[in-house]
Design an enzyme around this catalytic site. Structure first.
Site, PDB file in Angstrom:
ATOM      1  CG  ASN A   1      -1.619   1.196   1.369  1.00 21.81           C
ATOM      2  OD1 ASN A   1      -1.836   2.169   0.497  1.00 21.81           O
ATOM      3  ND2 ASN A   1      -2.367   1.341   2.556  1.00 21.81           N
TER       4      ASN A   1
ATOM      5  CE  LYS B   1      -0.036   3.063   4.903  1.00 15.15           C
ATOM      6  NZ  LYS B   1       0.075   3.160   6.237  1.00 15.15           N
TER       7      LYS B   1
ATOM      8  CG  HIS C   1      -5.779   1.910   5.498  1.00 16.16           C
ATOM      9  ND1 HIS C   1      -5.438   2.821   6.234  1.00 16.16           N
ATOM     10  CD2 HIS C   1      -4.689   0.953   5.136  1.00 16.16           C
ATOM     11  CE1 HIS C   1      -4.084   2.571   6.465  1.00 16.16           C
ATOM     12  NE2 HIS C   1      -3.871   1.288   5.968  1.00 16.16           N
TER      13      HIS C   1
ATOM     14  CD  GLU D   1      -2.727   5.463   6.983  1.00 18.05           C
ATOM     15  OE1 GLU D   1      -2.617   5.566   5.786  1.00 18.05           O
ATOM     16  OE2 GLU D   1      -1.800   4.692   7.709  1.00 18.05           O
TER      17      GLU D   1
ATOM     18  CD  GLU E   1      -3.247  -2.390   7.520  1.00 19.85           C
ATOM     19  OE1 GLU E   1      -2.159  -2.508   6.882  1.00 19.85           O
ATOM     20  OE2 GLU E   1      -4.005  -1.498   7.055  1.00 19.85           O
TER      21      GLU E   1
ATOM     22  N   GLY F   1       2.977   2.328  10.937  1.00 18.17           N
ATOM     23  CA  GLY F   1       3.993   3.281  10.688  1.00 18.17           C
ATOM     24  C   GLY F   1       4.727   3.615  11.924  1.00 18.17           C
TER      25      GLY F   1
ATOM     26  CB  SER G   1       5.459  -1.994  11.988  1.00 13.47           C
ATOM     27  OG  SER G   1       5.240  -0.712  12.216  1.00 13.47           O
TER      28      SER G   1
HETATM   29  P1  13P Z   1       3.359   0.196   7.492  1.00 14.72           P
HETATM   30  O1  13P Z   1       3.738  -1.077   7.016  1.00 14.72           O
HETATM   31  O2  13P Z   1       3.968   1.375   6.988  1.00 14.72           O
HETATM   32  O3  13P Z   1       3.141   0.193   9.038  1.00 14.72           O
HETATM   33  O4  13P Z   1       1.819   0.448   6.966  1.00 14.72           O
HETATM   34  C1  13P Z   1       0.961  -0.640   7.134  1.00 14.72           C
HETATM   35  C2  13P Z   1      -0.342  -0.028   6.570  1.00 14.72           C
HETATM   36  O5  13P Z   1      -1.011   0.646   6.803  1.00 14.72           O
HETATM   37  C3  13P Z   1      -0.788  -0.935   5.042  1.00 14.72           C
HETATM   38  O6  13P Z   1      -1.935  -0.766   4.758  1.00 14.72           O
END
Ligand code: 13P
Length: 251
Positions: free
Chosen positions: A12, A14, A99, A101, A169, A175, A214
């Protein structure tokens, strides 16, 4: 589990990536086609602006592309939104929905996520439906209840006949460099599997359950070996071909 599931490693990106970033995808494609074929499906979910151009590099290397969100509507007066048919038209075969976010930044509810998943399925896209608890919810001992509720309300009944992917997740792991213990991941994924089987029967046994948050070259081997973890949804580490291939080879 009797059914064999082909794992999925999905990146992803983002809100990262310009046309220049396609060089990294060329590098990834070269690495994946040089050696033995990966033991998993490999997918990248770039910003929608890159899907079409990236597909020209990704498709010959067997990399599947996905969007990061879609509207519940197929078309109409929704300035700035992208529909599932548009993503499919651009070359996507999957789409991330719900997601954390988007749930946080755009107030997306389980019901909205469910409608988006239905729109994806209607357009022939595989939805990657995300669930996960916040740090406060985990500390309050509510992780299981929160995630179960999200799963029940975000996954549409249509999942009984179509391919859907679930990504667990934990919000606090995204992150941050933090991950749950392997025991915690195993317990959550077992609980997700049990709920999918009780709702969808045999289909629930075969649905892919991804871990995300992560996931890095250094922890991929351990996490991807956990029972009921059928791959990963990778953020930061999917932006660099070296890191992403290391995770793909860890399958
Ligand atoms: P990270 O791997 O950067 O922690 O992000 C995970 C994520 O949100 C994938 O959708």
């Amino acid at each position: 589990m009797t059914q064999t599931i082909t794992p999925l490693i999905a990146g992803n990106w983002k809100m990262n990536g310009l046309r220049q970033s396609l060089l990294e995808v060329e590098k990834l494609a070269a690495k994946l086609t040089a050696g033995e074929p990966p033991r998993c499906t490999v997918a990248l979910c770039p910003p929608a602006t890159l899907i079409n151009a990236m597909n020209r590099i990704a498709a010959p290397a067997g990399i599947v592309l996905g969007g990061q969100d879609c509207s519940a509507e197929a078309s109409g007066a929704h300035t700035g939104d992208l529909s599932a048919p548009m993503l499919a038209d651009a070359g996507a075969q999957m789409v991330i929905v719900g997601h954390s976010e988007r749930r946080a930044d755009h107030g997306e509810t389980d019901e909205m996520v469910r409608q988006k998943a239905i729109a994806a399925l209607t357009s022939g896209l595989t939805p990657i439906i995300c669930v996960g608890e916040t740090r406060a919810q985990r500390e309050a001992g509510e992780a299981d209840a929160v995630v179960s509720r999200q799963l029940a309300a975000s996954v549409p009944d249509q999942a009984a006949e179509h391919d859907v992917v679930i990504a667990y997740e934990p919000v606090w792991a995204i992150g941050t460099g933090l991950t749950p213990t392997s025991a915690d991941i195993a317990q959550m994924h077992k609980s997700l599997r049990d709920q999918l089987i009780s709702r969808f029967g045999g289909r629930g046994e075969g649905m892919r359950l991804l871990y995300g948050g992560s996931l890095k070259p250094g922890n991929a081997k351990e996490i991807l070996a956990i029972a009921n973890v059928n791959g990963g949804l990778v953020g930061g580490a999917s932006l660099l071909a070296d890191d992403f291939t290391a995770i793909i080879w860890a399958v």
